[in-house]
Design a protein around this motif. Structure first.
Motif, mmCIF file in Angstrom:
data_model
loop_
_atom_site.group_PDB
_atom_site.id
_atom_site.type_symbol
_atom_site.label_atom_id
_atom_site.label_comp_id
_atom_site.label_asym_id
_atom_site.label_seq_id
_atom_site.Cartn_x
_atom_site.Cartn_y
_atom_site.Cartn_z
ATOM 1 N N ASN A 9 91.870 -91.033 47.590
ATOM 2 C CA ASN A 9 91.263 -90.316 46.477
ATOM 3 C C ASN A 9 90.070 -91.111 45.967
ATOM 4 O OD1 ASN A 9 92.953 -87.968 46.016
ATOM 5 N ND2 ASN A 9 94.561 -89.407 45.462
ATOM 6 N N PRO A 10 88.961 -90.420 45.656
ATOM 7 C CA PRO A 10 87.794 -91.127 45.137
ATOM 8 C C PRO A 10 88.008 -91.569 43.689
ATOM 9 C CG PRO A 10 87.393 -88.774 45.125
ATOM 10 C CD PRO A 10 88.737 -88.984 45.767
ATOM 11 N N THR A 11 87.105 -92.315 43.186
ATOM 12 C CA THR A 11 86.992 -92.843 41.823
ATOM 13 C C THR A 11 87.799 -94.130 41.656
ATOM 14 O OG1 THR A 11 88.792 -91.683 40.639
ATOM 15 C CG2 THR A 11 86.676 -90.516 40.858
ATOM 16 N N LYS A 12 87.329 -94.909 40.713
ATOM 17 C CA LYS A 12 87.915 -96.218 40.397
ATOM 18 C C LYS A 12 89.386 -96.072 39.992
ATOM 19 C CE LYS A 12 86.071 -100.447 39.555
ATOM 20 N NZ LYS A 12 86.048 -101.229 40.764
ATOM 21 N N PRO A 57 86.805 -89.116 52.935
ATOM 22 C CA PRO A 57 86.570 -87.857 52.222
ATOM 23 C C PRO A 57 86.554 -88.088 50.709
ATOM 24 C CG PRO A 57 88.226 -87.564 53.921
ATOM 25 C CD PRO A 57 87.977 -89.038 53.808
ATOM 26 N N GLN A 58 85.628 -87.445 50.034
ATOM 27 C CA GLN A 58 85.526 -87.577 48.574
ATOM 28 C C GLN A 58 85.982 -86.301 47.878
ATOM 29 O OE1 GLN A 58 84.286 -90.789 47.112
ATOM 30 N NE2 GLN A 58 85.105 -91.080 49.178
ATOM 31 N N THR A 59 86.825 -85.549 48.537
ATOM 32 C CA THR A 59 87.293 -84.250 48.051
ATOM 33 C C THR A 59 88.623 -84.337 47.317
ATOM 34 O OG1 THR A 59 88.362 -83.963 50.186
ATOM 35 C CG2 THR A 59 86.193 -82.961 49.917
ATOM 36 N N TYR A 60 89.169 -85.511 47.156
ATOM 37 C CA TYR A 60 90.532 -85.752 46.703
ATOM 38 C C TYR A 60 91.478 -85.351 47.836
ATOM 39 C CZ TYR A 60 88.789 -86.968 42.146
ATOM 40 O OH TYR A 60 88.119 -87.592 41.141
ATOM 41 N N MET A 61 92.621 -85.980 47.828
ATOM 42 C CA MET A 61 93.556 -85.923 48.951
ATOM 43 C C MET A 61 93.856 -84.494 49.416
ATOM 44 S SD MET A 61 95.298 -87.734 51.067
ATOM 45 C CE MET A 61 95.475 -89.365 50.382
ATOM 46 N N ASN A 62 94.193 -83.618 48.484
ATOM 47 C CA ASN A 62 94.674 -82.288 48.862
ATOM 48 C C ASN A 62 93.626 -81.414 49.545
ATOM 49 O OD1 ASN A 62 96.954 -83.225 47.613
ATOM 50 N ND2 ASN A 62 96.967 -81.690 46.001
ATOM 51 N N LEU A 63 92.361 -81.825 49.497
ATOM 52 C CA LEU A 63 91.283 -81.065 50.134
ATOM 53 C C LEU A 63 90.579 -81.879 51.216
ATOM 54 C CD1 LEU A 63 89.767 -79.392 46.938
ATOM 55 C CD2 LEU A 63 91.352 -78.370 48.587
ATOM 56 N N GLY A 104 104.927 -83.289 54.956
ATOM 57 C CA GLY A 104 104.758 -83.042 53.534
ATOM 58 C C GLY A 104 103.535 -83.720 52.925
ATOM 59 N N HIS A 105 102.758 -84.437 53.730
ATOM 60 C CA HIS A 105 101.558 -85.130 53.231
ATOM 61 C C HIS A 105 100.449 -84.102 53.033
ATOM 62 C CE1 HIS A 105 98.147 -87.832 53.040
ATOM 63 N NE2 HIS A 105 98.978 -88.869 52.973
ATOM 64 N N ASN A 106 99.991 -83.943 51.797
ATOM 65 C CA ASN A 106 99.026 -82.888 51.487
ATOM 66 C C ASN A 106 97.664 -83.092 52.144
ATOM 67 O OD1 ASN A 106 100.799 -81.324 49.996
ATOM 68 N ND2 ASN A 106 100.374 -82.440 48.115
ATOM 69 N N GLY A 107 97.239 -84.320 52.323
ATOM 70 C CA GLY A 107 95.973 -84.570 53.019
ATOM 71 C C GLY A 107 96.049 -84.135 54.468
ATOM 72 N N PHE A 135 104.620 -91.901 42.441
ATOM 73 C CA PHE A 135 104.701 -93.098 43.268
ATOM 74 C C PHE A 135 103.435 -93.290 44.102
ATOM 75 C CE2 PHE A 135 106.135 -95.442 47.075
ATOM 76 C CZ PHE A 135 106.557 -96.608 46.455
ATOM 77 N N VAL A 136 102.972 -92.244 44.785
ATOM 78 C CA VAL A 136 101.789 -92.402 45.645
ATOM 79 C C VAL A 136 100.528 -92.678 44.823
ATOM 80 C CG1 VAL A 136 102.711 -91.024 47.553
ATOM 81 C CG2 VAL A 136 101.231 -89.926 45.858
ATOM 82 N N LEU A 137 100.503 -92.207 43.583
ATOM 83 C CA LEU A 137 99.336 -92.431 42.728
ATOM 84 C C LEU A 137 99.469 -93.711 41.898
ATOM 85 C CD1 LEU A 137 98.574 -88.784 41.581
ATOM 86 C CD2 LEU A 137 97.454 -90.114 43.388
#
Length: 182
Positions: A9-12, A57-63, A104-107, A135-137
């Motif tokens: 996932n992007p961003t700090k 990818p800078q689309t966030y995981m689910n995209l 089950g991994h959304n990415g 947990f993943v986040l």
């Protein structure tokens, strides 16, 4: 040409989270020879050296699939390798596979939905505790951080070898089945 995708996932805010081990490994693989060829149309950070592309990818995981599809459509790589975290593997376990389910991994689901699942995967175990989304986040514990660099260096060596070999040979040589007891 080979496209190596590190999921995250992007961003700090998410930089040091478990979900970002794919990004972390891309950062290790990105030597000074790689040139930034990022573009808005790729929806990600993209680096190129000779016949290798590195993508975050800078689309966030689910995209994630949106970015992978854009790069795949433009460069038409012969081979795609996706690096991602895996809740179903103990922390520090490393596995390699081609195809198969998303687990089950959304990415991975996003990529599968847009380009199919005929690509190689480097699965880095993060373990599973409590609510999966939280947990993943979440960030790695101090004990996990002590091993994380070693695990990522091991995976970097595996990916470099994978560029010259096939997934089965690399699986036999670099898989870590049990992970680390934390």
């Amino acid at each position: 040409m080979t496209l190596i995708v590190g999921l995250g996932n992007p961003t700090k805010q998410y930089e040091n989270t478990r979900h970002n081990v794919g990004f972390m490994l891309i950062d290790l693989l990105k030597s000074p020879e790689f040139i930034d060829v990022s573009s808005a149309k790729f929806q990600g950070e993209l680096y190129k050296f000779k016949n290798t592309l590195l993508l975050k990818p800078q689309t966030y995981m689910n995209l994630s699939g949106n970015s992978v599809k854009a790069v795949n459509d433009f460069y038409k790589p012969d081979r795609i390798i996706v690096i991602h975290d895996d809740l179903d593997l103990n922390f520090g376990a490393v596995r390699f596979k081609k195809g198969g389910s998303s687990g089950g991994h959304n990415g991975i689901k996003s990529i599968d939905n847009l380009i199919g699942n005929d690509y190689e995967r480097v699965r880095i175990g993060i373990g599973r505790k409590g609510n999966a989304a939280n947990f993943v986040l979440g960030e790695f514990s101090q004990a996990e951080k002590e091993y994380l660099d070693k695990i990522l260096i091991h995976c970097k060596e595996a990916v470099v070898e994978l560029l010259k070999s096939d997934i089965n040979a690399i699986s036999q040589k670099f898989s870590i089945k049990k992970g680390v007891e934390i």
